[in-house]
Design an enzyme around this catalytic site. Structure first.
Site, PDB file in Angstrom:
ATOM      1  CG  ASP A 426      -1.743   1.209   1.380  1.00 41.04           C
ATOM      2  OD1 ASP A 426      -2.273   1.670   0.369  1.00 41.04           O
ATOM      3  OD2 ASP A 426      -1.854   1.723   2.504  1.00 41.04           O
ATOM      4  CG  ASP A 880      -1.597   2.209   6.827  1.00 47.87           C
ATOM      5  OD1 ASP A 880      -1.723   3.304   7.399  1.00 47.87           O
ATOM      6  OD2 ASP A 880      -1.969   2.016   5.669  1.00 47.87           O
ATOM      7  CG  ASP A 884      -3.958  -1.628   3.029  1.00 49.97           C
ATOM      8  OD1 ASP A 884      -4.206  -1.427   1.830  1.00 49.97           O
ATOM      9  OD2 ASP A 884      -3.480  -0.770   3.788  1.00 49.97           O
TER      10      ASP A 884
END
Length: 1208
Positions: A426, A880, A884
Site C-alpha cells: 500500500d 496499514d 488492506d
C-alpha cells in the site's frame, strides 16, 4: 413534576436530525418480519413469556478452541491428522500383537511424549484464552432490575431486552440500542478501536422519543418493541424499527452501540440489549484469518511421503528375501537349523513361506518406522516459537517514537520470510507517514503556498533542472537530517529532500504571506478566500476538545486529512471552536473590522462521505437565515457537478490540481451554492422519506436524493495536502531490489500522485520506460456517454487487451530497456478478468516495477491472488489500513503497519511492524536466518533418522531378514526423543551462516531463499545419501571389528547385544558430531546440548543397564561389564566417527574451494575482514553486487551511465 438537576432542554422540533425520524402510523417497514429481518426484542421485558420463547443466545462469549469435554478428543484428532503421527499410532497399536519386534511400551511412550508435549502447548494457549474469556464475561454493567433500580450485573448474565446503563470509559457489553445519554441532545461519543482499529471518536445519537429518559427511575414503566435485522457481520449497517406508544420509529446505525467499543467523553448512556454473545456484530466478524502454511512445511509432507515409500520398499525387499530364504530352509535341508523349520510357527514355516513373508512385511513396517522422525513436527513448532521471540525482541525493529516493537502474530511462516519473491505494498501510511500536512491551495484560480515537497525535489533532479518556486531556488535544499548515504561510493543524499521550512504545527506546513496573518483580506478575491476557508472549517465531522486551563483547541478527526483542513482553517483565521448536534461555531476574522467574531451556523444536514460518493457536504443556515450547501470531494466527481455559473476558475484550478498531483500531493475540490427555502424544503421531504425507509435499498435511495441537491455548484478552489515518505523508505526499497525482490505498489491515489511518489522513493527513475494502461482518455469518456452499457464494457475490455498487447510488444522489441507498468483501477477491473489476467501478469512480471492506481480494496486482494497463483512464488503484502485487510489475508505473508489508521490491518496480519523500513531487516536478516535454520534443521533431522534406520536395515539383512532388531527396545524408542533431538533444535534456533551486518551488506544472499537452494530435492537427497553412507560405515566397521574376536576379558566373543550397543554408541557420536560440524555459529548453549546429549546417552546406559534383566534385557550391565573395560571399544568409536564424518568433510572442503555457494563466499569475506583484509571484501562485494533496475543504487548507476537503460 420537575426533575432535579435538569438543564434547559433544546427545542427538538427545530433539530433536523430528529425531524427525519418522526413516528408514523403508516406501514413503511415492508422488510421487517421477512427473511433476514425477523428479530423481535421486547425492551425492558427480557423475562416475559414472549421474550423467552425467542430463545436468543446468551451473552456468554467463548473464544477458546476447546472446552473441558472436547479438549481430549478434539486435540487428539488434530494431532493424528498429521500422517506421520497417524502412522506411529498404527505402529503403536500393532506393537501389542505378536508381529512387533519390540515391546509395546517402548513404542507407545515416545508417541505419548511427542503428542503430549504438543497437546500441553495447545492446552496452555487455550487456557490463556479461557482466562481472557473469564475476565470479559465477569465484567459488570448496571442493569435495570425493575422499579427504576439499576444494579451491577455480570456481562454473561445479560439477556436480549435488558436495559443497561453504561458509564464513561466503560465498554459496551452487547450490541445496544441507544435510548438516551447524559447530553441534552442524546448524543454520545464512541471509540471503536477494538472493532475497526480506528482511534477517532464516532458520534452516535438516540431517537427523540427516548431522549428524555435521563434518570434511572424513568425506566420503571418504559417498554418498547424493536423489530430489526437478524444477526450479521456488517458493522456499518443496521435496519430496524422501534414501536413505542403505538408509533413506529425507524432505526439506523446511528442508534446502534456495538459490543467492544468504548464510551468516551460522555457521562453515561442508557441502552437496550439487541444482540448478545455470539450474535453480536463484533463476534460475527471474529472469524480467524485464513490458515497459511509455508512452502517448506508443505514440502516436508512430501519428504515424509517419500520416506514412507522408502520404508515400504525396504520392507517389501526384506519380506521377499525372507520368503525366499525361508522356503529354501525346506528345499535344501535345515540351513537355518536354529529356527527349527520342521517345527516352526507361521512366522518361520518354510511350508507357508508366502504367508510368512506377508507377516514379515508387517513386522518390517514396524521395525523400519524409525526412518520417520517422530519428533520432527513438535521440534519445528518449538523452533518457530523461539525464532518468533527473537523477531519480537529485535531492538533494530523497535520504533522509539511510538514505543512499538515488531510482533510476530504467528510463527508458522518464519521461514517464508526468507523466500519472498514479490512485495505488494500500500502507499498511504505504508510508504508514507499518513500524517497529512496542509501545504498548498488554489483559490479563485490563484495558487497559494510556497512549500517544496519531496516529490518536487525528486522531480527536479529527474529533469536535471533547478527547482524554483515564486522566484526562489530550492533545488539543493536537503530534507533529511540523518547521516548521508552513499551508493557505490557516491553521495546520494540529495534524493532525500524537504521543504525549506520545518513544520511546527501538526498538520500545517503552509507558508504564504498573502494568506497568513490575515493578509488574505487584501487579496482581490478575498470574498472567495473567505468562503473557501469557511468551507474547510464547517464541512467536516471533527470534534473539538477545548483545554479548560489553556483554552487551546485540539481536534478529534475521522482522518488525518480532515484534521489538517480544520487546522489550516484555524491558522488562516477561521477557528472551528464548538459543535453541538444542531450548531457549529467558528471564530472568524471579520474582513471589514479585522476583529475575531464568533459565528454560529445551524447544521441542517450532513451528507456523509463514502467510497462511492467520493464527496462530503453539509447544509447550514447562517445567522442571516441564508441556507448554503458546502461541499468538498475528489476532482473526478466535483468538476462534473459544477453549474454553468460556477466554472469561472475551472481551467486554472484544473491546472493547479494537476501540478499538485505531480508534486505528490492529495487534492480535494471545494465548492458551494445557496439554496432557496422552497428548494431545501423539497429536498428535506425526500431525504426524510429516504431516511425513514426501512429496507436494504435505503442507502441507494439516500444517494439518489443527495445527488439531486449536490449540483450546480460554484467552484471555490482546491486543497493540497502532503503525506511525506516514511524515513528510510528509499533505502529499504533499494536493499530489497538488490536482494532480487520485486516491488509492486497498490494505491487508491491518482495516477500522477502515485507516479511521483514512485520517483521520490526510487521505484521509478529517469530513463525508465513507462507502460501506462488507462481508460481515462477523452475517446473513452466520449464513448461512455453515447454507447450502451454492455457494448461499452466490451469496448473497454478490448481496449485494455490492446494496451497490454502493445506493452508486451514494446518489451519484446527492446533488448536492454527497463520498463515500469502503471495501470489505473478502471483498467485493472478488466485486466483481472479470466481471459486477460494471464497476459496482464506476463506483462507485469516483465517490468521492473508495477504501480496500480485508483485500486479498490477488492482489486488489491485480486491482484495479490493473481501474483501468488500466477508466479507460484512467495508473495508478501504490506499495509496499514482496513482497506488492506483483504490483500494481507490473500498473500502468503501479511505484514501490518501499526500506524495512524488504527490496528485493523495489524489484527489481520501475520507479522506487525511499525515502519516500512523495518521490512529490510525482517526479510534480509530474520527471513534469511529462519529459512536457512529451518531448512538445515529438517535436513539434519532426516539425516539422523536415515542413519539410524539404515543401520537397523543392514543388521536385519545380515541376520537373514529375520526381523531381529539391532538395538534394545528402549534404545530405539529414545533415539529421537532424548539422544539426538536437542542439538538439531539448537541449530534451528541459534545458527547463523552470516552475521546480520553481512546480510544487509550483501543483500544478494537473500536469493538463496527465493531460489530455494538450501531446501531443494537435490540437497535433501544429498543429506539422506550422507545418512546412508554413515550407516554403511558404522555397520560394517563395527561388524568387522567385533566379529570372530575375543572381545571380553574372559576371551568370549561379542554377542549381538554388544554389537548393538557399540553400533548405537557410534550412531549417537556420529550424528551429534555431524551437527557440530554443520553449525556455522557456535554458542555456549549449542556446546552444552551437543556434548550433553552424548553424556546423557552414557548416563542412561549406566542407569538402564543397572536395572534388573527382566526390564533392561539386552542392555543389562552391557556397558559396565563389556564396553567400558575394553580399550578397543573406544578406539573403534573414534575410528568410526572420523570415518563416517570424513565424506561430508571432504565434500564441504571441495565445495568451498572449487564450487562455493554465495554464503560460503561471504563467510570467507567475514574471515578476511577479521584479518584486516578490507580490499578483498570490497572486491568481492563489487563483483557480487546484483544489478538492479529500481532503487537508489540503480538510480546512481543510471545517472553515471544513462545510456545503459536506453534501447539501441
Amino acid at each position: 413534576m420537575t426533575r432535579k438537576g435538569r438543564k434547559k432542554r433544546l427545542h427538538f422540533r427545530d433539530v433536523y436530525s430528529f425531524k427525519r425520524e418522526k413516528g408514523s402510523h403508516k406501514d413503511d417497514h415492508s422488510k421487517i418480519g421477512g427473511p433476514g429481518f425477523s428479530r423481535v426484542v421486547y425492551c425492558n421485558e427480557s423475562d416475559s413469556l414472549e421474550a423467552n420463547l425467542r430463545n436468543y443466545a446468551t451473552n456468554y462469549v467463548r473464544t477458546t478452541k476447546y472446552t473441558t469435554a472436547t479438549f481430549l478428543p478434539k486435540s487428539l484428532f488434530e494431532q493424528f491428522r498429521r500422517v506421520a503421527n497417524f502412522y506411529f499410532l498404527v505402529t503403536g497399536s500393532l506393537s501389542f500383537t505378536s508381529l512387533a519386534p519390540y515391546s509395546a511400551v517402548s513404542a507407545i511412550i515416545p508417541l505419548i511424549i511427542v503428542i503430549g508435549v504438543t497437546m500441553v502447548k495447545e492446552g496452555i494457549e487455550d487456557w490463556r484464552r479461557k482466562q481472557q474469556d473469564i475476565e470479559v464475561n465477569n465484567r459488570n454493567v448496571k442493569v435495570h432490575q425493575g422499579d427504576g433500580v439499576f444494579k451491577p450485573t455480570e456481562w454473561k448474565k445479560l439477556k436480549v431486552g435488558n436495559v443497561v446503563k453504561v458509564e464513561k470509559d466503560e465498554f459496551f457489553p452487547a450490541d445496544l440500542l441507544l435510548l438516551s445519554s447524559s447530553y441534552e441532545d442524546a448524543v454520545c461519543y464512541v471509540e471503536t478501536m477494538n472493532l475497526d482499529g480506528e482511534t477517532n471518536l464516532k458520534l452516535k445519537q438516540a431517537l427523540e422519543v427516548t431522549s428524555s429518559l435521563n434518570e434511572d427511575h424513568e425506566f420503571s414503566d418504559f417498554g418498547a418493541v424493536v423489530k430489526c435485522e437478524d444477526p450479521n457481520a456488517n458493522l456499518y449497517s443496521f435496519v430496524g424499527s422501534m414501536e413505542f406508544e403505538n408509533l413506529h420509529f425507524p432505526l439506523s446505525p446511528q442508534q446502534l452501540l456495538l459490543r467492544g467499543s468504548k464510551l468516551r467523553n460522555t457521562g453515561h448512556v442508557y441502552g437496550a440489549v439487541i444482540f448478545t454473545g455470539h450474535e453480536t456484530k463484533v463476534i460475527q466478524n471474529s472469524t480467524g484469518p485464513p490458515s497459511k502454511r509455508s512452502r517448506i512445511e508443505k514440502k516436508m509432507d512430501h519428504i515424509v511421503y517419500f520416506l514412507f515409500s522408502v520404508l515400504f520398499s525396504m520392507a517389501f525387499i526384506g519380506s521377499v528375501c525372507f520368503g525366499v530364504v525361508t522356503k529354501e530352509d525346506l528345499e535344501k535341508g535345515h540351513k537355518r537349523w536354529y529356527l527349527r523349520p520342521d517345527n516352526a510357527n507361521v512366522f518361520f514355516d518354510p511350508k507357508r513361506a508366502p504367508k510368512a513373508a506377508i507377516y514379515h512385511f508387517l513386522t518390517a513396517l514396524l521395525l523400519y518406522s524409525y526412518l520417520i522422525p517422530i519428533s520432527l513436527y513438535v521440534s519445528i513448532e518449538i523452533v518457530k516459537v523461539l525464532q518468533s521471540i527473537f523477531i519480537n525482541q529485535d531492538l533494530h525493529m523497535y520504533y522509539d517514537e511510538a514505543h512499538k516493537p515488531a510482533h510476530a502474530r504467528t510463527s508458522n511462516l518464519n521461514e517464508e520470510l526468507g523466500q519472498v519473491h514479490t512485495v505488494l505494498s500500500d502507499k498511504t501510511g505504508t510508504l508514507t507517514c499518513n500524517l497529512m500536512e496542509f501545504v498548498k491551495c488554489s483559490v479563485a484560480g490563484t495558487a497559494y503556498g510556497r512549500g517544496v515537497t519531496e516529490v518536487e525535489k525528486a522531480l527536479a533532479k529527474r529533469k536535471v533542472s533547478p527547482l524554483t518556486i515564486n522566484g526562489e531556488d530550492y533545488t539543493d535544499v536537503p530534507i533529511d537530517h540523518s547521516p548521508k548515504r552513499t551508493v557505490n561510493g557516491e553521495d546520494d543524499s540529495e534524493i532525500l529532500v524537504d521543504s525549506p521550512k520545518k513544520s511546527v504545527i501538526k498538520g500545517f506546513n503552509f507558508d504564504d504571506e498573502r494568506i497568513m496573518n490575515g493578509n488574505w483580506v487584501n487579496e482581490p478575491n478575498f470574498d472567495i478566500i473567505q468562503k473557501f476557508f469557511r468551507v474547510l472549517a464547517i464541512c467536516q465531522m471533527t470534534i473539538p476538545d477545548v483545554d479548560d486551563k489553556t483554552g487551546n483547541v485540539t481536534y478529534e478527526a475521522e482522518s488525518p486529512d480532515e484534521a489538517a483542513f480544520v487546522v489550516a482553517a484555524r491558522e488562516s483565521g477561521f477557528e472551528f471552536c464548538k459543535r453541538t448536534q444542531t450548531n457549529v461555531s467558528v471564530n472568524e476574522l471579520n474582513s471589514v473590522s479585522g476583529i475575531i467574531v464568533e459565528r454560529s451556523y445551524k447544521l441542517l444536514n450532513v451528507l456523509e462521505f463514502n467510497s462511492s460518493r467520493k464527496r462530503m457536504s453539509v447544509i447550514v443556515r447562517d445567522e442571516e437565515g441564508k441556507i448554503s450547501l458546502l461541499s468538498k470531494g475528489a476532482d473526478s466527481v466535483m468538476f462534473e457537478r459544477l453549474g454553468e455559473n460556477g466554472r469561472k476558475y475551472e481551467e486554472e484550478t484544473r491546472t493547479h490540481v494537476n501540478e499538485y498531483a505531480e508534486a505528490g500531493l492529495r487534492t480535494l475540490i471545494l465548492a458551494h451554492r445557496e439554496l432557496s427555502e422552497e428548494e431545501y424544503k423539497t429536498f428535506e421531504e425526500k431525504f426524510s422519506e429516504a431516511k425513514n425507509s426501512v429496507s436494504t435499498e435505503r442507502e441507494a435511495m439516500i444517494d439518489e436524493v443527495t445527488a439531486r441537491i449536490e449540483k450546480d455548484l460554484i467552484l471555490l478552489g482546491a486543497t493540497a495536502v502532503e503525506d511525506k515518505l516514511q524515513h528510510g523508505v528509499p533505502e529499504c526499497i533499494d536493499k530489497l531490489a538488490q536482494g532480487g525482490i520485486k516491488i509492486w505498489v497498490l494505491t487508491g491515489d491518482k495516477m500522477e500522485t502515485a507516479i511521483n511518489i514512485g520517483y521520490s522513493c526510487s521505484l521509478l527513475r529517469q530513463g525508465m520506460k513507462q507502460i501506462t494502461i488507462t481508460l481515462e482518455t477523452p475517446e473513452i469518456t466520449a464513448l461512455e456517454k453515447i454507447g450502451e452499457k454492455d457494448a461499452i464494457a466490451e469496448a473497454l475490455k478490448q481496449n485494455v487487451r490492446r494496451q497490454i498487447t502493445e506493452g508486451m510488444a514494446q518489451i519484446d522489441a527492446s533488448s536492454s530497456g527497463v520498463f515500469a507498468l502503471i495501470i489505473d483501477g478502471k483498467s485493472l477491473t478488466y485486466a483481472l478478468e479470466d481471459d486477460i489476467k494471464k497476459p496482464f501478469l506476463e506483462l507485469a512480471i516483465s517490468c521492473a516495477s508495477v504501480i496500480c492506481c485508483r485500486s479498490s480494496p477488492k482489486q488489491k486482494a485480486l491482484v495479490t491472488r493473481l501474483v501468488k497463483e500466477g508466479t507460484k512464488k512467495t508473495t508478501l503484502a504490506i499495509g496499514d489500513g482496513a482497506n488492506d485487510v483483504g490483500m494481507l489475508q490473500e498473500a502468503d505473508i501479511g505484514i501490518g503497519i501499526s500506524g495512524v489508521e488504527g490496528m485493523q490491518a495489524v489484527m489481520a496480519s501475520d507479522i506487525a511492524i511499525a515502519q516500512f523500513r523495518f521490512l529490510e531487516r525482517l526479510l534480509l536478516v530474520h527471513g534469511h536466518w529462519c529459512y536457512r535454520r529451518i531448512s538445515s534443521m529438517i535436513c539434519c533431522f532426516f539425516y539422523k533418522n536415515v542413519t539410524f534406520g539404515f543401520t537397523v536395515f543392514l543388521y536385519e539383512a545380515y541376520a537373514s531378514f529375520s526381523a531381529q532388531p539391532a538395538y534394545n527396545d528402549w534404545f530405539m524408542s529414545l533415539y529421537n526423543v532424548f539422544f539426538t533431538s536437542l542439538p538439531v533444535i539448537a541449530l534451528g534456533v541459534f545458527d547463523q551462516d552470516v552475521s546480520a551486518r553481512f546480510c544487509l551488506k550483501f543483500p544478494s544472499l537473500y536469493q538463496e531463499g527465493v531460489q530455494n537452494v538450501l531446501f531443494s530435492w537435490c540437497r535433501i537427497i544429498g543429506w539422506m545419501f550422507n545418512g546412508v553412507c554413515s550407516a554403511v560405515i558404522i555397520f560394517f566397521f563395527c561388524k568387522e571389528a567385533l566379529s570372530l574376536q575375543s572381545f571380553k576379558k574372559n576371551g568370549k566373543i561379542a554377542e549381538y547385544q554388544i554389537l548393538g550397543a557399540t553400533m548405537y554408541n557410534c550412531v549417537v557420536w556420529v550424528v551429534n558430531c555431524q551437527m557440530a560440524i554443520s553449525i556455522n555459529y557456535f554458542t555456549l548453549i549449542q556446546h552444552i546440548l551437543i556434548w550433553g546429549e552424548i553424556a546423557i546417552w552414557y548416563i542412561f546406559l549406566l542407569a538402564y543397564g543397572a536395572m534388573p534383566p527382566s526390564f533392561s534385557t539386552t542392555a543389562y550391565k552391557v556397558f559396565v561389564e563389556s564396553l567400558a573395560s575394553t580399550p578397543s571399544f573406544y578406539i573403534l568409536t573414534l575410528f568410526v566417527v572420523i570415518s563416517a564424518l570424513l565424506p561430508y568433510y571432504v565434500y564441504r572442503a571441495i565445495q568451498m574451494r572449487f564450487f562455493p555457494m554465495y554464503h560460503h563466499t561471504i563467510q570467507w569475506i567475514s574471515y578476511k575482514s577479521r584479518l584486516g583484509d578490507a580490499e578483498y571484501s570490497d572486491t568481492v562485494r563489487q563483483i557480487s553486487t546484483r544489478p538492479t533496475s529500481i532503487g537508489l543504487t540503480a538510480r546512481s548507476v543510471a545517472r553515471t551511465s544513462p545510456l545503459r537503460d536506453t534501447t539501441p
